[in-house]
Design an enzyme around this catalytic site. Structure first.
Site, PDB file in Angstrom:
ATOM      1  N   LYS A  13       0.828  -1.224   0.000  1.00 51.43           N
ATOM      2  CA  LYS A  13       0.000   0.000   0.000  1.00 51.43           C
ATOM      3  C   LYS A  13       0.853   1.262   0.000  1.00 51.43           C
ATOM      4  CE  LYS A  13      -2.506  -0.378   3.715  1.00 51.43           C
ATOM      5  NZ  LYS A  13      -2.105  -1.683   4.210  1.00 51.43           N
ATOM      6  N   ARG A  88      -9.971   1.631   8.538  1.00 54.81           N
ATOM      7  CA  ARG A  88      -9.553   0.257   8.838  1.00 54.81           C
ATOM      8  C   ARG A  88     -10.628  -0.536   9.554  1.00 54.81           C
ATOM      9  NH1 ARG A  88      -3.725   1.230   8.554  1.00 54.81           N
ATOM     10  NH2 ARG A  88      -2.522  -0.663   8.835  1.00 54.81           N
ATOM     11  N   ARG A 127      10.969  -5.708   4.368  1.00 54.86           N
ATOM     12  CA  ARG A 127      10.718  -4.279   4.124  1.00 54.86           C
ATOM     13  C   ARG A 127      11.697  -3.397   4.901  1.00 54.86           C
ATOM     14  NH1 ARG A 127       4.695  -2.285   4.384  1.00 54.86           N
ATOM     15  NH2 ARG A 127       4.734  -2.763   6.597  1.00 54.86           N
ATOM     16  N   ARG A 161      10.839  -1.354  10.484  1.00 51.14           N
ATOM     17  CA  ARG A 161       9.840  -0.820  11.405  1.00 51.14           C
ATOM     18  C   ARG A 161       9.646  -1.753  12.584  1.00 51.14           C
ATOM     19  NH1 ARG A 161       4.555   0.671   7.950  1.00 51.14           N
ATOM     20  NH2 ARG A 161       3.565  -0.439   9.662  1.00 51.14           N
ATOM     21  N   ARG A 172      -1.328  -8.177  13.232  1.00 55.30           N
ATOM     22  CA  ARG A 172      -1.880  -7.187  12.297  1.00 55.30           C
ATOM     23  C   ARG A 172      -2.736  -7.867  11.224  1.00 55.30           C
ATOM     24  NH1 ARG A 172       3.386  -4.455  10.457  1.00 55.30           N
ATOM     25  NH2 ARG A 172       2.089  -3.163   9.116  1.00 55.30           N
TER      26      ARG A 172
HETATM   27  P1  AMP Z   1       0.415   1.250   8.508  1.00 46.39           P
HETATM   28  O1  AMP Z   1       1.582   2.151   8.355  1.00 46.39           O
HETATM   29  O2  AMP Z   1      -0.776   1.661   7.698  1.00 46.39           O
HETATM   30  O3  AMP Z   1       0.759  -0.207   8.319  1.00 46.39           O
HETATM   31  O4  AMP Z   1      -0.063   1.389  10.045  1.00 46.39           O
HETATM   32  C1  AMP Z   1       0.781   1.039  11.103  1.00 46.39           C
HETATM   33  C2  AMP Z   1      -0.017   0.946  12.388  1.00 46.39           C
HETATM   34  O5  AMP Z   1      -0.584   2.223  12.688  1.00 46.39           O
HETATM   35  C3  AMP Z   1      -1.200  -0.013  12.352  1.00 46.39           C
HETATM   36  O6  AMP Z   1      -0.818  -1.359  12.598  1.00 46.39           O
HETATM   37  C4  AMP Z   1      -2.057   0.567  13.477  1.00 46.39           C
HETATM   38  O7  AMP Z   1      -1.531   0.237  14.755  1.00 46.39           O
HETATM   39  C5  AMP Z   1      -1.869   2.061  13.282  1.00 46.39           C
HETATM   40  N1  AMP Z   1      -2.867   2.573  12.331  1.00 46.39           N
HETATM   41  C6  AMP Z   1      -2.658   3.056  11.062  1.00 46.39           C
HETATM   42  N2  AMP Z   1      -3.811   3.419  10.492  1.00 46.39           N
HETATM   43  C7  AMP Z   1      -4.784   3.176  11.402  1.00 46.39           C
HETATM   44  C8  AMP Z   1      -6.188   3.321  11.398  1.00 46.39           C
HETATM   45  N3  AMP Z   1      -6.857   3.778  10.326  1.00 46.39           N
HETATM   46  N4  AMP Z   1      -6.857   2.983  12.526  1.00 46.39           N
HETATM   47  C9  AMP Z   1      -6.227   2.537  13.622  1.00 46.39           C
HETATM   48  N5  AMP Z   1      -4.902   2.330  13.682  1.00 46.39           N
HETATM   49  C10 AMP Z   1      -4.182   2.646  12.583  1.00 46.39           C
END
Ligand code: AMP
Length: 225
Positions: A13, A88, A127, A161, A172
């Site tokens: 993404k 989400r 990654r 990360r 996740r």
């Molecule tokens: P990402 O970078 O999109 O993979 O997001 C990393 C982490 O940030 C996720 O595993 C969640 O803990 C938090 N996070 C990101 N977007 C959301 C969202 N829309 N709602 C809740 N937590 C989020």
């Protein structure tokens, strides 16, 4: 153009979001990046978000939708935006619908990335992100930097990360299955969803994505960075 990019962790993404947003000249809005900025700046919101992120859990909805609402209110989103990682869950999808109605805006398309869980685990484990700019994303196998551990684009140090470790990734994925998959169904039933396969090279997926959203004739080569 107003787009949501949706798919499991590790589907690519972030990588595609940066390229699509640049190609379409719209803002890339990643809730994960917004939280990571708060964490870097050591804000209270950042401390709260970090606890959930480290555990592979969702940050609470009120916090998340507050951050998105504030971001979408900025004038740079006037030409459009691409939401990466939001909504989400169904509550967030409803909150977004409310924000859009209030602003008299509508979504153009929801682009779903499809990938198997095995591939997800392999992709996430390799990654690497740049410390100078998180939009510079590499993979040790699929898009390796010229020099291991160093960003091709700016020379920054590459790192993994904290929430990309395997146990967190499994959590996740579980959260994706239970919370986010219903959001995909929701947009499918609204006729907004178009899904593409997320396997292949970054350029292949980008071309597939542009075709799927009706922007395929344009040359995507210029957005390869
Ligand atoms: P990402 O970078 O999109 O993979 O997001 C990393 C982490 O940030 C996720 O595993 C969640 O803990 C938090 N996070 C990101 N977007 C959301 C969202 N829309 N709602 C809740 N937590 C989020």
């Amino acid at each position: 153009m107003r787009i949501i990019l949706i798919g499991p962790p590790g589907a690519g993404k972030g990588t595609q979001a940066v390229r699509l947003a640049a190609h379409l000249s719209i803002q890339h809005i990643s809730t994960g990046d917004l939280f990571r900025e708060h964490i870097d700046e050591r804000t209270e919101l950042g401390r709260n978000a970090r606890t959930h992120m480290r555990a592979g859990l969702l940050v609470p909805d009120e916090v998340t939708t507050g951050v998105v609402k504030e971001r979408l209110a900025r004038p740079d989103t006037e030409r459009g935006f691409l939401l990466d990682g939001f909504p989400r869950n169904l509550a967030q999808a409803q909150a977004l619908a409310g924000i859009l109605v209030d602003s008299k805006l509508r979504l153009d398309v929801v682009l779903g990335l499809d990938i198997s869980e095995d591939q997800v685990v392999r992709r996430i484990a390799g990654r690497r992100l740049c410390r100078q700019d998180r939009e510079h994303i590499f993979h040790v196998d699929y898009s390796p930097p010229d020099v291991a551990g160093v960003c091709d684009l700016c020379g920054g140090e590459l790192y993994q990360r904290g929430d990309d470790r395997e146990t967190t990734v499994r959590k996740r994925l579980e959260v994706y299955r239970t919370e986010t998959a219903p959001v995909v169904d929701h947009y499918r039933s609204q006729g907004l969803l178009t899904t593409i396969a997320a396997h292949g090279s970054v350029q292949e997926v980008l071309h597939r994505a542009l075709d799927a959203i009706g922007q395929g004739q344009a040359d995507a080569a210029g957005t390869s960075n």
